[in-house]
Design an enzyme around this catalytic site. Structure first.
Site, PDB file in Angstrom:
ATOM      1  N   CYS A 113       0.820  -1.233   0.000  1.00 58.29           N
ATOM      2  CA  CYS A 113       0.000   0.000   0.000  1.00 58.29           C
ATOM      3  C   CYS A 113       0.847   1.274   0.000  1.00 58.29           C
ATOM      4  O   CYS A 113       0.346   2.348  -0.297  1.00 58.29           O
ATOM      5  CB  CYS A 113      -0.923   0.020   1.204  1.00 58.29           C
ATOM      6  SG  CYS A 113      -1.911  -1.456   1.340  1.00 58.29           S
ATOM      7  N   HIS A 253      -3.622   6.700   2.874  1.00 57.94           N
ATOM      8  CA  HIS A 253      -3.980   5.389   2.355  1.00 57.94           C
ATOM      9  C   HIS A 253      -5.216   4.923   3.134  1.00 57.94           C
ATOM     10  O   HIS A 253      -5.327   5.166   4.335  1.00 57.94           O
ATOM     11  CB  HIS A 253      -2.834   4.396   2.572  1.00 57.94           C
ATOM     12  CG  HIS A 253      -3.272   2.985   2.366  1.00 57.94           C
ATOM     13  ND1 HIS A 253      -3.756   2.566   1.163  1.00 57.94           N
ATOM     14  CD2 HIS A 253      -3.371   1.933   3.219  1.00 57.94           C
ATOM     15  CE1 HIS A 253      -4.106   1.286   1.270  1.00 57.94           C
ATOM     16  NE2 HIS A 253      -3.891   0.881   2.512  1.00 57.94           N
ATOM     17  N   ASN A 283     -10.439  -0.935  -0.023  1.00 60.42           N
ATOM     18  CA  ASN A 283      -8.983  -0.778   0.064  1.00 60.42           C
ATOM     19  C   ASN A 283      -8.372  -1.207  -1.269  1.00 60.42           C
ATOM     20  O   ASN A 283      -8.388  -2.382  -1.607  1.00 60.42           O
ATOM     21  CB  ASN A 283      -8.440  -1.637   1.219  1.00 60.42           C
ATOM     22  CG  ASN A 283      -6.913  -1.595   1.320  1.00 60.42           C
ATOM     23  OD1 ASN A 283      -6.262  -0.849   0.590  1.00 60.42           O
ATOM     24  ND2 ASN A 283      -6.353  -2.399   2.207  1.00 60.42           N
TER      25      ASN A 283
HETATM   26  N1  ACO Z   1     -18.175  -9.948   8.733  1.00 52.60           N
HETATM   27  C1  ACO Z   1     -18.597 -10.286   9.961  1.00 52.60           C
HETATM   28  N2  ACO Z   1     -17.764 -10.584  10.964  1.00 52.60           N
HETATM   29  C2  ACO Z   1     -16.446 -10.550  10.696  1.00 52.60           C
HETATM   30  C3  ACO Z   1     -15.938 -10.221   9.448  1.00 52.60           C
HETATM   31  C4  ACO Z   1     -16.862  -9.920   8.437  1.00 52.60           C
HETATM   32  N3  ACO Z   1     -16.475  -9.585   7.192  1.00 52.60           N
HETATM   33  N4  ACO Z   1     -14.590 -10.263   9.480  1.00 52.60           N
HETATM   34  C5  ACO Z   1     -14.268 -10.607  10.742  1.00 52.60           C
HETATM   35  N5  ACO Z   1     -15.386 -10.787  11.474  1.00 52.60           N
HETATM   36  C6  ACO Z   1     -15.500 -11.188  12.876  1.00 52.60           C
HETATM   37  C7  ACO Z   1     -14.283 -11.937  13.358  1.00 52.60           C
HETATM   38  O1  ACO Z   1     -14.332 -13.302  13.021  1.00 52.60           O
HETATM   39  C8  ACO Z   1     -14.367 -11.708  14.850  1.00 52.60           C
HETATM   40  O2  ACO Z   1     -15.327 -12.606  15.387  1.00 52.60           O
HETATM   41  P1  ACO Z   1     -15.049 -13.337  16.781  1.00 52.60           P
HETATM   42  O3  ACO Z   1     -14.920 -12.239  17.780  1.00 52.60           O
HETATM   43  O4  ACO Z   1     -16.257 -14.185  16.945  1.00 52.60           O
HETATM   44  O5  ACO Z   1     -13.786 -14.098  16.561  1.00 52.60           O
HETATM   45  C9  ACO Z   1     -14.939 -10.292  14.939  1.00 52.60           C
HETATM   46  O6  ACO Z   1     -15.574 -10.039  13.679  1.00 52.60           O
HETATM   47  C10 ACO Z   1     -13.888  -9.251  15.199  1.00 52.60           C
HETATM   48  O7  ACO Z   1     -12.818  -9.503  14.287  1.00 52.60           O
HETATM   49  P2  ACO Z   1     -11.573  -8.571  14.200  1.00 52.60           P
HETATM   50  O8  ACO Z   1     -10.587  -9.117  13.216  1.00 52.60           O
HETATM   51  O9  ACO Z   1     -11.081  -8.254  15.586  1.00 52.60           O
HETATM   52  O10 ACO Z   1     -12.271  -7.285  13.582  1.00 52.60           O
HETATM   53  P3  ACO Z   1     -11.658  -5.860  13.399  1.00 52.60           P
HETATM   54  O11 ACO Z   1     -12.488  -4.880  14.066  1.00 52.60           O
HETATM   55  O12 ACO Z   1     -10.180  -5.847  13.682  1.00 52.60           O
HETATM   56  O13 ACO Z   1     -11.857  -5.639  11.833  1.00 52.60           O
HETATM   57  C11 ACO Z   1     -10.546  -5.679   9.828  1.00 52.60           C
HETATM   58  C12 ACO Z   1     -11.238  -6.503  10.901  1.00 52.60           C
HETATM   59  C13 ACO Z   1     -11.589  -4.885   9.101  1.00 52.60           C
HETATM   60  C14 ACO Z   1      -9.831  -6.610   8.867  1.00 52.60           C
HETATM   61  C15 ACO Z   1      -9.524  -4.726  10.515  1.00 52.60           C
HETATM   62  O14 ACO Z   1      -8.746  -5.447  11.444  1.00 52.60           O
HETATM   63  C16 ACO Z   1      -8.615  -4.024   9.559  1.00 52.60           C
HETATM   64  O15 ACO Z   1      -9.030  -3.187   8.809  1.00 52.60           O
HETATM   65  N6  ACO Z   1      -7.303  -4.303   9.619  1.00 52.60           N
HETATM   66  C17 ACO Z   1      -6.305  -3.600   8.854  1.00 52.60           C
HETATM   67  C18 ACO Z   1      -6.269  -3.968   7.402  1.00 52.60           C
HETATM   68  C19 ACO Z   1      -5.099  -3.248   6.733  1.00 52.60           C
HETATM   69  O16 ACO Z   1      -4.697  -2.169   7.124  1.00 52.60           O
HETATM   70  N7  ACO Z   1      -4.471  -3.869   5.765  1.00 52.60           N
HETATM   71  C20 ACO Z   1      -3.240  -3.279   5.265  1.00 52.60           C
HETATM   72  C21 ACO Z   1      -3.308  -2.883   3.931  1.00 52.60           C
HETATM   73  S1  ACO Z   1      -3.473  -4.173   2.764  1.00 52.60           S
HETATM   74  C22 ACO Z   1      -1.947  -4.369   1.959  1.00 52.60           C
HETATM   75  O17 ACO Z   1      -0.958  -3.856   2.354  1.00 52.60           O
HETATM   76  C23 ACO Z   1      -1.877  -5.284   0.753  1.00 52.60           C
END
Ligand code: ACO
Length: 326
Positions: A113, A253, A283
């Protein structure tokens, strides 16, 4: 100041839209969860025959028109991508073939990114000290072909698209005032594609286990992203002897709207001064910053002389920030 100027911008967004409601039918998720946890409502996805370089070439043509130039006027092609057409030739070379301008240098940047900011810094060096003119820097992604559409942790956040800028020398008014790039390879396995390279070559087993798709520890990535993007933004402002009050527009980003919000709070930047596109594109890793820049320009939010702040974070980990006088 590095005396460069962005003389044209242009984007290519595939027409097909996948909404959160569409995703509800594919994985165990909900429109409400995706909007509340990421800020994304929909994303654009390419058709089967479109590859990353097709989007690069399409966005390049728009940027060239915007600059009043033709493809033969380009001096080099730099493509930042995490989803290349092929490991090699570089996606930049495939785009060069499509633009039919053989001869000039063309290469890819693999910095996830943050790739666009790495590319802008390299383009600036080519223009300032290498004597190159009209360097194309494109951020381009076809994430839809490298995510696991059965993994709700990743498939809901990514989108496809490309955006290009053309970098040329400036009259001294426009330029990069401060820039900072960083990386930490010790944390690479928090966000990566395990298989398909020389570490774990593709085999029937890797394909069955979908190890060639994006694997991400989202919560860990989230924490590092806020810390690194916020820290990088503060650092480039300090180096430029500026405060966030001096900035006209913040172009971050966008992996998650909550990351943008937390980064703004950390760096003392108002959300009113922040342009976002994640709600409509998701994203789009290396394309996120140039797409946001182009969108802000077309929305009339940027004028010559404005001070723009960019910040990025991605797989690697890689990160960076830049203050650019438009
Ligand atoms: N729908 C419903 N529930 C979901 C989903 C979904 N799509 N995805 C995860 N959950 C659930 C999980 O299983 C978890 O359930 P549990 O508590 O029963 O285990 C709960 O939701 C919370 O999951 P978390 O992973 O803690 O959710 P979080 O609030 O962290 O959101 C997300 C997840 C959106 C992926 C977030 O962590 C995020 O945006 N991370 C950063 C991503 C990023 O910056 N990527 C870098 C760039 S990409 C690159 O460089 C190529």
């Amino acid at each position: 100041m590095q005396k460069i100027k962005i003389v044209g911008t242009g984007s290519a967004i595939p027409p097909r839209i996948i909404t959160n409601l569409d995703l509800e039918k594919m994985v165990n998720t909900s429109d409400e969860w995706i909007r509340e946890r990421t800020g994304i409502s929909e994303r654009h996805i390419v058709d089967e025959k479109t590859a990353t370089s097709d989007l690069v070439a399409e966005s390049a043509l728009v940027a060239l028109k915007d600059a009043g130039l033709e493809a033969k006027d380009l001096g080099a092609i730099i493509v930042a991508t995490a989803s290349p057409d092929t490991a090699y030739p570089p996606t930049a070379c495939w785009a060069q073939k499509k633009l039919n301008i053989p001869g000039i240098p063309a290469f890819d940047i693999s910095a996830a990114c943050t790739g666009f900011l790495y590319g802008l810094e390299i383009a600036s060096g080519l223009v300032e000290s290498g004597g190159y003119r009209n360097v194309l820097v494109s951020g381009a992604e076809v994430m839809s072909k490298i995510v696991n559409w059965e993994d709700r942790n990743t498939c809901v956040i990514f989108g496809d698209g490309a955006s290009s800028v053309i970098v040329d020398k400036s009259d001294g008014e426009s330029g990069i005032i401060s820039s900072y790039l960083g990386a930490d390879g010790t944390l690479g396995e928090l966000l990566y594609q395990p298989a398909g390279g020389t570490r774990m070559p593709a085999s029937q087993e890797t394909i069955d286990k979908k190890l060639h798709t994006v694997h991400m520890k989202g919560t860990e990535v989230f924490k590092h992203a806020v810390r690194a993007m916020g820290g990088a933004a503060i650092r480039v402002l300090k180096e430029a002897n500026l405060t966030s009050d001096d900035i006209s527009l913040f172009i971050p980003h966008q992996a998650n709207l909550r990351i943008v919000d937390a980064t703004c709070r950390r760096a003392g930047i108002s959300m009113d001064k922040t342009h976002t596109i994640i709600h409509k594109y998701g994203n789009v890793p290396a394309a996120s910053i140039p797409l946001t820049l182009d969108d802000a320009l077309r929305a009339g939010r940027i004028k010559r002389g404005d001070l723009l702040l960019f910040a990025a974070f991605g797989g690697g980990f890689t990160w960076g920030a830049m203050v650019l006088k438009w």
